[in-house]
Scaffold this motif. Structure first.
Motif, PDB file in Angstrom:
ATOM      1  N   LEU A  52       5.453  81.479  61.193  1.00 61.32           N
ATOM      2  CA  LEU A  52       6.825  81.855  61.524  1.00 61.32           C
ATOM      3  C   LEU A  52       7.778  80.666  61.349  1.00 61.32           C
ATOM      4  CD1 LEU A  52       9.060  83.658  62.790  1.00 61.32           C
ATOM      5  CD2 LEU A  52       8.216  82.898  65.034  1.00 61.32           C
ATOM      6  N   VAL A  53       7.410  79.503  61.918  1.00 61.99           N
ATOM      7  CA  VAL A  53       8.284  78.338  61.826  1.00 61.99           C
ATOM      8  C   VAL A  53       8.416  77.891  60.373  1.00 61.99           C
ATOM      9  CG1 VAL A  53       8.692  76.001  62.646  1.00 61.99           C
ATOM     10  CG2 VAL A  53       7.619  77.662  64.164  1.00 61.99           C
ATOM     11  N   SER A  54       7.347  78.042  59.597  1.00 63.97           N
ATOM     12  CA  SER A  54       7.416  77.681  58.179  1.00 63.97           C
ATOM     13  C   SER A  54       8.392  78.585  57.438  1.00 63.97           C
ATOM     14  CB  SER A  54       6.026  77.773  57.545  1.00 63.97           C
ATOM     15  OG  SER A  54       5.127  76.879  58.173  1.00 63.97           O
ATOM     16  N   LEU A  55       8.388  79.879  57.784  1.00 67.35           N
ATOM     17  CA  LEU A  55       9.343  80.806  57.157  1.00 67.35           C
ATOM     18  C   LEU A  55      10.780  80.440  57.527  1.00 67.35           C
ATOM     19  CD1 LEU A  55       7.548  84.253  57.608  1.00 67.35           C
ATOM     20  CD2 LEU A  55       7.885  82.989  55.486  1.00 67.35           C
ATOM     21  N   LEU A  56      10.996  80.060  58.792  1.00 62.17           N
ATOM     22  CA  LEU A  56      12.332  79.647  59.205  1.00 62.17           C
ATOM     23  C   LEU A  56      12.767  78.395  58.444  1.00 62.17           C
ATOM     24  CD1 LEU A  56      12.105  80.208  63.063  1.00 62.17           C
ATOM     25  CD2 LEU A  56      13.612  81.409  61.489  1.00 62.17           C
ATOM     26  N   MET A  57      11.821  77.465  58.252  1.00 60.95           N
ATOM     27  CA  MET A  57      12.167  76.246  57.518  1.00 60.95           C
ATOM     28  C   MET A  57      12.456  76.553  56.054  1.00 60.95           C
ATOM     29  SD  MET A  57      12.804  73.165  58.056  1.00 60.95           S
ATOM     30  CE  MET A  57      13.367  71.895  56.940  1.00 60.95           C
ATOM     31  N   GLU A  58      11.743  77.534  55.484  1.00 61.94           N
ATOM     32  CA  GLU A  58      12.036  77.949  54.116  1.00 61.94           C
ATOM     33  C   GLU A  58      13.458  78.498  54.014  1.00 61.94           C
ATOM     34  OE1 GLU A  58       9.126  80.699  52.761  1.00 61.94           O
ATOM     35  OE2 GLU A  58       7.457  79.294  52.927  1.00 61.94           O
ATOM     36  N   THR A  59      13.871  79.248  55.031  1.00 60.27           N
ATOM     37  CA  THR A  59      15.251  79.744  55.057  1.00 60.27           C
ATOM     38  C   THR A  59      16.235  78.587  55.090  1.00 60.27           C
ATOM     39  OG1 THR A  59      14.545  81.750  56.222  1.00 60.27           O
ATOM     40  CG2 THR A  59      16.889  81.193  56.313  1.00 60.27           C
ATOM     41  N   MET A  60      15.957  77.587  55.938  1.00 62.59           N
ATOM     42  CA  MET A  60      16.848  76.428  56.023  1.00 62.59           C
ATOM     43  C   MET A  60      16.933  75.690  54.683  1.00 62.59           C
ATOM     44  SD  MET A  60      17.998  76.370  59.100  1.00 62.59           S
ATOM     45  CE  MET A  60      17.634  77.194  60.651  1.00 62.59           C
ATOM     46  N   LEU A  61      15.794  75.511  54.020  1.00 64.10           N
ATOM     47  CA  LEU A  61      15.783  74.803  52.744  1.00 64.10           C
ATOM     48  C   LEU A  61      16.558  75.580  51.685  1.00 64.10           C
ATOM     49  CD1 LEU A  61      12.059  73.582  52.646  1.00 64.10           C
ATOM     50  CD2 LEU A  61      14.104  72.216  53.135  1.00 64.10           C
ATOM     51  N   ARG A  62      16.454  76.902  51.724  1.00 59.97           N
ATOM     52  CA  ARG A  62      17.198  77.710  50.755  1.00 59.97           C
ATOM     53  C   ARG A  62      18.701  77.554  50.958  1.00 59.97           C
ATOM     54  NH1 ARG A  62      14.627  81.947  51.476  1.00 59.97           N
ATOM     55  NH2 ARG A  62      16.005  83.297  52.656  1.00 59.97           N
ATOM     56  N   VAL A  63      19.132  77.519  52.236  1.00 59.35           N
ATOM     57  CA  VAL A  63      20.555  77.342  52.527  1.00 59.35           C
ATOM     58  C   VAL A  63      20.996  75.933  52.124  1.00 59.35           C
ATOM     59  CG1 VAL A  63      22.309  77.315  54.342  1.00 59.35           C
ATOM     60  CG2 VAL A  63      20.514  79.043  54.370  1.00 59.35           C
ATOM     61  N   LEU A  64      20.144  74.933  52.390  1.00 58.49           N
ATOM     62  CA  LEU A  64      20.476  73.559  51.993  1.00 58.49           C
ATOM     63  C   LEU A  64      20.684  73.459  50.481  1.00 58.49           C
ATOM     64  CD1 LEU A  64      17.972  71.567  54.229  1.00 58.49           C
ATOM     65  CD2 LEU A  64      20.458  71.348  54.281  1.00 58.49           C
ATOM     66  N   HIS A  65      19.822  74.144  49.733  1.00 58.60           N
ATOM     67  CA  HIS A  65      19.963  74.116  48.280  1.00 58.60           C
ATOM     68  C   HIS A  65      21.264  74.786  47.832  1.00 58.60           C
ATOM     69  CE1 HIS A  65      18.815  74.155  44.062  1.00 58.60           C
ATOM     70  NE2 HIS A  65      19.070  75.451  44.026  1.00 58.60           N
ATOM     71  N   GLU A  66      21.644  75.874  48.480  1.00 58.03           N
ATOM     72  CA  GLU A  66      22.849  76.592  48.083  1.00 58.03           C
ATOM     73  C   GLU A  66      24.119  75.837  48.448  1.00 58.03           C
ATOM     74  OE1 GLU A  66      22.839  80.577  49.492  1.00 58.03           O
ATOM     75  OE2 GLU A  66      21.087  81.170  48.313  1.00 58.03           O
ATOM     76  N   VAL A  67      24.081  75.025  49.495  1.00 64.63           N
ATOM     77  CA  VAL A  67      25.268  74.236  49.846  1.00 64.63           C
ATOM     78  C   VAL A  67      25.237  72.853  49.195  1.00 64.63           C
ATOM     79  CG1 VAL A  67      25.585  75.442  52.021  1.00 64.63           C
ATOM     80  CG2 VAL A  67      24.239  73.350  51.982  1.00 64.63           C
ATOM     81  N   ASN A  68      24.337  72.710  48.191  1.00 67.15           N
ATOM     82  CA  ASN A  68      24.335  71.505  47.347  1.00 67.15           C
ATOM     83  C   ASN A  68      23.904  70.245  48.106  1.00 67.15           C
ATOM     84  OD1 ASN A  68      24.614  70.349  44.821  1.00 67.15           O
ATOM     85  ND2 ASN A  68      26.765  69.800  45.127  1.00 67.15           N
ATOM     86  N   LEU A  69      22.910  70.395  49.005  1.00 67.42           N
ATOM     87  CA  LEU A  69      22.328  69.242  49.691  1.00 67.42           C
ATOM     88  C   LEU A  69      20.901  69.025  49.188  1.00 67.42           C
ATOM     89  CD1 LEU A  69      23.488  69.674  53.397  1.00 67.42           C
ATOM     90  CD2 LEU A  69      24.299  68.002  51.749  1.00 67.42           C
ATOM     91  N   ASP A  70      20.463  67.781  49.216  1.00 66.47           N
ATOM     92  CA  ASP A  70      19.124  67.442  48.759  1.00 66.47           C
ATOM     93  C   ASP A  70      18.097  67.970  49.754  1.00 66.47           C
ATOM     94  OD1 ASP A  70      16.957  66.414  47.513  1.00 66.47           O
ATOM     95  OD2 ASP A  70      17.282  64.350  48.173  1.00 66.47           O
ATOM     96  N   THR A  71      17.180  68.810  49.269  1.00 66.51           N
ATOM     97  CA  THR A  71      16.188  69.422  50.152  1.00 66.51           C
ATOM     98  C   THR A  71      14.895  68.614  50.231  1.00 66.51           C
ATOM     99  OG1 THR A  71      15.314  70.758  48.327  1.00 66.51           O
ATOM    100  CG2 THR A  71      17.106  71.707  49.628  1.00 66.51           C
ATOM    101  N   GLY A  72      14.719  67.618  49.370  1.00 63.50           N
ATOM    102  CA  GLY A  72      13.443  66.907  49.308  1.00 63.50           C
ATOM    103  C   GLY A  72      13.083  66.202  50.592  1.00 63.50           C
TER     104      GLY A  72
END
Length: 707
Positions: free
Chosen positions: A540-560
């Motif tokens: 569950l927490v991994s799925l939430l983090m995947e959501t956060m990373l997807r939003v970070l990518h869309e707002v043009n922030l480095d997800t690495g």
């Protein structure tokens, strides 16, 4: 002679006014027929096909009959109206839907000659035909009516005919209110048959001594003939002229001056009003040669028009409020978060839910009758379901809202200001509803329920719990029964609904920190209550983090860097640390968005967004064109657009076009190449590639799946 001429002119003007009043009402009836012929439901019901049967469910037919009843009542002289479909021998009226034979034998009973004349007339094209007055028994209540027929299709044998019934009592009341009292007798005839007659009351001696004359004129709208009889009162005053000559001279001298001054003072407001009305009055309201009373005609027509427009506006508002209320209930099922400005304000739609109340969501599955083709039987089962729910919930004194969420499922929200359900009450209610429906309809419908929850978010929690039960039940019936050896996959035990994920993403993108944290907290608390295993919690927490990373990518922030830090926590196995990091990243996204949204680029960005929102269906919308319009570089336009919208330009443009394309595909009214041009693509091949890339399905397949 001068007095006689003035009297005749006055009477002729009054007679023309009376004729115009009647003709205006007949024109309203004629216009009513034209309006009905353009309604989409009339055109669909005329078709000799069952393509539109699903569209005309019970609620739709009730809405159509209500609209027809409101339109009939607004005219003011009709008993009722109906639309007859000769080929189907079926009648739709404001009092119900009937077969023609049952309607004319039990509901509206005419004498045989009139019934034969009506049945003969509906088989031919009638632009505007008025039959002879006749007696009618409507539900055994005697009336005298005048049938008016209008074909709703310009062919020799129309498939739909509008029949309106002018009520003699209503027409008489209308004429007494608007015809005036200057005439002695008013008569309406057609082909030597009397339609209406009105005689002004007068004493016997006065009637014997009065002389009169009759003004006859034809109707401009129908075959009716009007005859208005007036009293010839010229010369009566001559007998007393000499005895009152002095009083007349004094009255003329004083009265003329007084009247002139009073007229100048009192006519100003009316004159100003008439000037405004004359600029806006419709062409057909201006009748050449209208003498005395033309000002009142202006005012009367304007008031009638305002009343009609107000009625239409009220009907539109009721329809909008009903649709908005249904949409709000669907939003409650998906998850209601009070800080979300888009769905705040339940009281506006008459929904009196609060955070302190307890709720339980139940699902009534109609999959058992989904394959049934008898529309009448389906509607009967749905009506029985509504009545049974009302009866059972009223017995337990619980508030409820029943509404449709798909053509195979209905949702029932049970609410109370006090906690309930601890003693197995919900289970009893569900079993009683299912048993009563089965007893009255012969079909067993599945009634599933979630737990009783407190607070508005509890509605969504209870709904998804019931939804999980329903999906598992349908999966079991569809797979385990037919494939006994098939292994059923492990059920997902964590709680992370797709609708909640969408709301979380949207709030993170706009920087709404409070609502984003509330969604995360509700997900956390609900999964703690479910007592998940460590592996399910990590998933569950991994799925939430995947959501956060997807939003970070869309707002043009480095997800690495964020992905690596979370991976290190994941390898360490600290669930608490992973939860804390998810909260931290969500806060970072919201704060970063709020910072970027306060920059000086907001003004330019809002203009770019506005232009794209208004012109996204144009094929020449591009970054290059925006750069030329605002005299900026292409890279600068792309950067500003992404900072303001949260996603890049072409993703935003394609999302707008895909939403419009899906709506057009669901309507199934346009060809594929026409849809491609309407949403901004130069050819159908580019449209199909874009649709498949963004929606994961071909547009042809989406159109076939659309209900």
């Amino acid at each position: 002679m001068e007095e006689q001429r003035q009297q005749y002119d006055r009477h002729a003007s009054d007679a023309r006014r009376i004729a115009d009043i009647i003709d205006n009402k007949l024109n309203e009836l004629k216009q009513f027929g034209k309006t009905m012929s353009s309604k989409s439901w009339v055109k669909k019901l005329m078709q000799n096909t069952n393509v539109y049967d699903q569209e005309f469910d019970l609620m739709k037919m009730i809405e159509i009959r209500k609209d027809l009843d409101n339109d009939v009542n607004s005219i003011g002289i009709l008993s009722f109206g109906m639309v007859i479909f000769p080929e189907k021998q079926w009648i739709l009226s404001s009092i119900g839907n009937f077969q023609a034979e049952d309607f004319f034998s039990h509901v509206a009973v005419f004498d045989p000659n009139t019934q034969q004349a009506i049945q003969k007339s509906v088989m031919n094209n009638n632009d505007f035909k008025i039959l002879q007055p006749t007696a009618l028994k409507l539900w055994d209540s005697p009336k005298r009516v005048t049938p008016v027929l209008q074909s709703l299709e310009v062919v020799n044998r129309p498939r739909a005919v509008l029949i309106l019934f002018i009520d003699s009592a209503y027409f008489s009341d209308y004429m007494h209110r608007f015809a005036g009292s200057e005439f002695k007798e008013l008569s309406i005839t057609t082909h030597q048959t009397s339609i209406y007659q009105q005689i002004q009351p007068s004493s016997g001696e006065q009637s014997a001594s009065e002389k009169g004359y009759t003004l006859a004129m034809p109707s401009k709208t129908s075959e009716w003939q009007y005859a208005v009889t007036y009293t010839d009162s010229s010369g009566v005053w001559i007998h007393n002229l000499f005895s009152s000559l002095l009083a007349i001279l004094i009255s003329i001298a004083v009265g003329t001056c007084s009247a002139f001054m009073l007229t100048r003072i009192t006519y100003r407001p009316l004159h100003a009003l008439l000037n405004k009305l004359s600029d806006r009055v419709r062409y057909d309201d201006v009748r050449p040669g209208a003498g005395t009373g033309s000002e009142y005609n202006y005012i009367e027509n304007s008031i009638d028009r305002l009343l009609l427009e107000n009625q239409e506006l009220q009907q539109s508002m009721l329809a909008f409020e009903s649709a908005a209320r249904s949409n709000m209930f669907l939003r409650l099922l998906k998850g209601y978060f009070p800080e979300d400005p888009q769905i705040n304000g339940l009281a506006k739609f008459g929904i009196r839910y609060t955070e302190n109340m307890s709720y339980c969501t139940m699902l009534i599955s109609l999959h058992a009758i989904h394959e049934m083709t008898d529309i009448g039987k389906i509607r009967k089962i749905e009506m029985i379901t509504m009545l049974v729910v009302e009866k059972v919930l009223q017995h337990y004194q619980l508030d409820h809202e029943l509404f449709e969420i798909s053509n195979a499922d209905k949702a029932l929200i049970v609410s109370s200001e006090h906690p309930f359900g601890a003693d197995g009450l919900i289970e009893r209610i569900a079993s009683e509803i299912a048993a009563e429906i089965a007893q009255n309809s012969g079909f067993h419908l599945d009634v599933l329920h979630g737990p009783v929850e407190q607070g508005l978010v509890g509605i969504s929690k209870s709904y998804y719990a019931a939804h999980e039960q329903l999906q598992y039940l349908l999966f079991s019936r569809g797979h385990i029964r037919t494939l006994q050896e098939e292994v059923v996959p492990n059920e997902v035990d964590y709680y992370y609904p797709t609708d909640w994920e969408v709301q979380l993403i949207n709030n993170l993108k706009v920087g709404n920190l409070d609502t984003s944290m509330q969604i995360l907290q509700e997900i956390n608390s609900e999964n703690e209550r479910r007592q998940l295993s460590d592996s399910s919690t990590v998933r569950l927490v991994s799925l939430l983090m995947e959501t956060m990373l997807r939003v970070l990518h869309e707002v043009n922030l480095d997800t690495g860097i964020y992905a690596r830090q979370f991976a290190s926590m994941l390898s360490a196995g600290s669930i608490l640390a992973m939860w804390s990091y998810v909260y931290e990243v969500g806060t970072l996204i919201c704060e970063r968005n709020r910072y970027s949204n306060t920059s000086s680029t907001m003004e330019v960005g809002s203009k770019l967004l506005q232009y794209v929102n208004e012109n996204y269906t144009s094929a020449d919308v591009s970054l290059k064109k925006l750069a030329e319009m605002y005299q900026m570089s292409t890279s600068n336009v792309s950067k500003i657009f992404k900072e303001v919208s949260g996603i890049n330009f072409y993703d935003y443009l394609c999302r707008l076009r895909m939403e419009m394309a899906k709506e057009l595909l669901r309507e199934k009214k346009c060809a594929m190449d026409a849809i491609a041009l309407r949403v901004g693509y130069e050819n159908v091949y580019s449209f199909k590639r874009a649709f498949t890339r963004y929606e994961g399905i071909k547009p042809d397949e989406y159109m076939q799946m659309a209900i």
